[in-house]
Design an enzyme around this catalytic site. Structure first.
Site, PDB file in Angstrom:
ATOM      1  CD  GLN A  49       2.236  -1.299   5.158  1.00 57.43           C
ATOM      2  OE1 GLN A  49       2.080  -2.415   5.605  1.00 57.43           O
ATOM      3  NE2 GLN A  49       2.660  -0.297   5.899  1.00 57.43           N
TER       4      GLN A  49
ATOM      5  CG  ASP B  52      -5.340  -0.310   6.831  1.00 55.29           C
ATOM      6  OD1 ASP B  52      -4.239  -0.627   7.296  1.00 55.29           O
ATOM      7  OD2 ASP B  52      -6.054  -1.098   6.159  1.00 55.29           O
TER       8      ASP B  52
ATOM      9  CG  ASP C 211      -1.603  -1.204   1.563  1.00 54.23           C
ATOM     10  OD1 ASP C 211      -1.576  -2.122   0.749  1.00 54.23           O
ATOM     11  OD2 ASP C 211      -2.200  -1.274   2.645  1.00 54.23           O
TER      12      ASP C 211
ATOM     13  CB  SER D 211      -1.767   0.888   5.602  1.00 52.77           C
ATOM     14  OG  SER D 211      -1.109   0.220   4.564  1.00 52.77           O
TER      15      SER D 211
HETATM   16  C1  FRU Z   1      -3.920  -3.760   2.549  1.00 50.96           C
HETATM   17  C2  FRU Z   1      -3.306  -4.172   3.879  1.00 50.96           C
HETATM   18  C3  FRU Z   1      -3.687  -3.216   4.992  1.00 50.96           C
HETATM   19  C4  FRU Z   1      -2.575  -3.399   5.968  1.00 50.96           C
HETATM   20  C5  FRU Z   1      -1.385  -3.599   5.051  1.00 50.96           C
HETATM   21  C6  FRU Z   1      -0.349  -4.524   5.572  1.00 50.96           C
HETATM   22  O1  FRU Z   1      -3.184  -4.230   1.466  1.00 50.96           O
HETATM   23  O2  FRU Z   1      -3.677  -5.487   4.193  1.00 50.96           O
HETATM   24  O3  FRU Z   1      -4.969  -3.443   5.539  1.00 50.96           O
HETATM   25  O4  FRU Z   1      -2.416  -2.299   6.804  1.00 50.96           O
HETATM   26  O5  FRU Z   1      -1.897  -4.088   3.836  1.00 50.96           O
HETATM   27  O6  FRU Z   1       0.772  -4.553   4.740  1.00 50.96           O
END
Ligand code: FRU
Length: 467
Positions: free
Chosen positions: A57, A159, A41, A101
């Protein structure tokens, strides 16, 4: 594991892996991709003191979804980016299984990050919403958790997207799963970013007339656009329908009005943001010139990602190009950010019967195509876009099953605006009415071949490398 040890491993992975990754013929020329390892993300997207910051990420240690770090890029123009020091390393107990995230805000001149500390146990998990600030030297200082799991929710609460409203208060939307296994978006308020009050659930499964709408909603984002509020979110667990919701997980938006007083968000129906094979977890920000900009992850969790050939070069996934959002006649439009025009070189205009046009080099290219009738576009040997007068169909072979798969758009087609970058394609339909984003992995030099007797008018540019 403590920070120093994780950083040491990261330096090793970078030193050993970056040349190999850079040699991959599928590596983008101007899209953002991880130096090594796995990217997902976009996080903390903000324009601050003039410069754009995009965090992401990142698992630098493997091409897999393991412990997540936050990487950091900076740019003056949205197109030419430079690496910044690694922003967040999952070194503390409250983030032991990943700095997940989150978003960034300008807190009276301090770039402040709000992210999820993800913690897994032998059975179950928990999540903390945490703060960090960006320091003068480009490093980040962690301020620790400011919010524990709210009562009534599972360990899937994450998130945070935060903004300051006209009333001077901070608001946060948070993706969540309740104890009945329903996906929700929570709204919270704070005067200082440190102490948060849960105001309620503003959207989700079994809310606002939706019925069963998935077991978890990830990556919410809420902002004003035109005269409405837009909620972007990624519901997980929607059953595929014959011609929509075909990816493993969906990413889409609702148009509505947020009632900040009563924490309600009456909204219209769910629209997918992108109809291609790879698009997820987008994040937006407001630019200083008043635009709403978006980056998405050109990937899908639990998709067919572990068949991508870039794995052999030690990296996987990339961002979409930056996009501008507008609300026009009640629907959301996405256009490529105007800054991308800086990359244009060697313009070419072609006109004539489709199949008589010479194949075009699309390793890094932008195309504007106005088809007059039935037409098929062959993107090397890996992807096909066909227009039959009513339906646009994007097709490619599933790398695992070998079966051909399709994605669809219906409407009246006036124009296709296409961006190709080595192993990705973004197709903007009718001036941003819809978009299809996809990775593709040609085994030959990427060329576009047109098939069809119809006349087409085509503008072409080669795109300069942006990094
Ligand atoms: C979405 C997600 C988010 C989380 C992140 C972890 O792709 O699953 O919900 O914060 O990726 O890498």
């Amino acid at each position: 594991m403590k920070e120093a040890a994780l950083l040491k491993q990261t330096v090793k992975a970078l030193m050993q892996g970056q040349l190999r990754a850079a040699q991959d013929p599928h590596r983008p020329a101007w899209h953002l991709a991880p130096s090594v390892g796995l990217l997902n993300d976009p996080n903390g997207f903000i324009q601050f003191d003039g410069d754009f910051h995009l965090f992401y990420q990142w698992n630098p240690l493997a091409c897999a979804h393991g412990a997540k770090f936050w990487g950091h890029w900076r740019s003056a123009d949205l197109v030419h980016w430079q690496h910044e020091p690694i922003a967040l390393v999952p070194s503390e107990e409250y983030e032991s299984h990943g700095c997940y995230s989150g978003s960034a805000v300008d807190n009276d001149g301090v770039l402040t990050l709000i992210y999820t500390g993800n913690v897994k146990f032998a059975e179950g998990r928990t999540a903390w919403q945490c703060l960090a600030t960006l320091e003068e030297d480009g490093s980040c200082r962690k301020l620790g958790p400011v919010l524990a799991l709210p009562e009534g929710y599972s360990g899937h609460v994450r998130d945070p997207k935060v903004w300051r409203h006209d009333d001077g208060q901070w608001y946060m939307v948070l993706g969540a799963q309740n104890l009945a296994g329903e996906g929700k978006v929570l709204l919270l308020r704070s005067g200082d970013l440190h102490s948060w009050q849960l105001l309620g659930e503003i959207a989700g499964s079994q809310l606002n007339g939706l019925g069963d709408f998935g077991y978890m909603w990830e990556c919410p984002d809420l902002f004003r656009l035109g005269n409405h509020d837009i909620l972007i979110t990624c519901p997980q667990g929607l059953a595929p329908q014959p011609k929509r919701w075909l990816n493993t997980f969906q990413s889409g938006y609702f148009i509505g009005e947020l009632d900040y007083q009563h924490a309600r968000f009456p909204h219209g129906e769910f629209h997918e943001l992108d109809l291609g094979f790879e698009f997820y977890a987008p994040q937006t920000t407001a630019s200083s010139d008043g635009r709403r900009l978006l980056f998405g992850w050109m990937g899908i969790p639990d998709g067919d990602e572990f068949y991508q050939p870039t794995l052999a070069y030690g990296w996987i996934h990339q961002m979409t190009c930056p996009r501008e959002l507008t609300l026009e006649q009640g629907s959301l439009r996405q256009r490529p950010a105007r800054e991308l025009q800086q990359l244009r070189r060697s313009p070419l205009t072609l006109q004539g019967a489709a199949q008589q046009l010479e194949p075009l080099d699309i390793s890094s290219a932008e195309l504007l195509i106005q088809p007059e009738g039935v037409l098929t576009l062959h993107f090397a040997d890996a992807l096909r876009l066909s227009w039959d007068g009513k339906e646009l169909q994007l097709s490619r072979r599933n790398p695992r099953s070998g079966v051909e798969e399709h994605r669809y758009w219906h409407g009246s087609l006036a124009r296709l605006h296409i961006f190709c970058d080595r192993s990705s394609i973004e197709i903007f339909i009718n001036d941003g009415e819809a978009v299809m984003s996809s990775r593709y992995f040609p085994t030959v030099t990427p060329q576009l071949r047109l098939e069809g007797e119809t006349n087409v008018r085509l503008h072409y540019w080669r795109l300069e490398a942006g990094m």
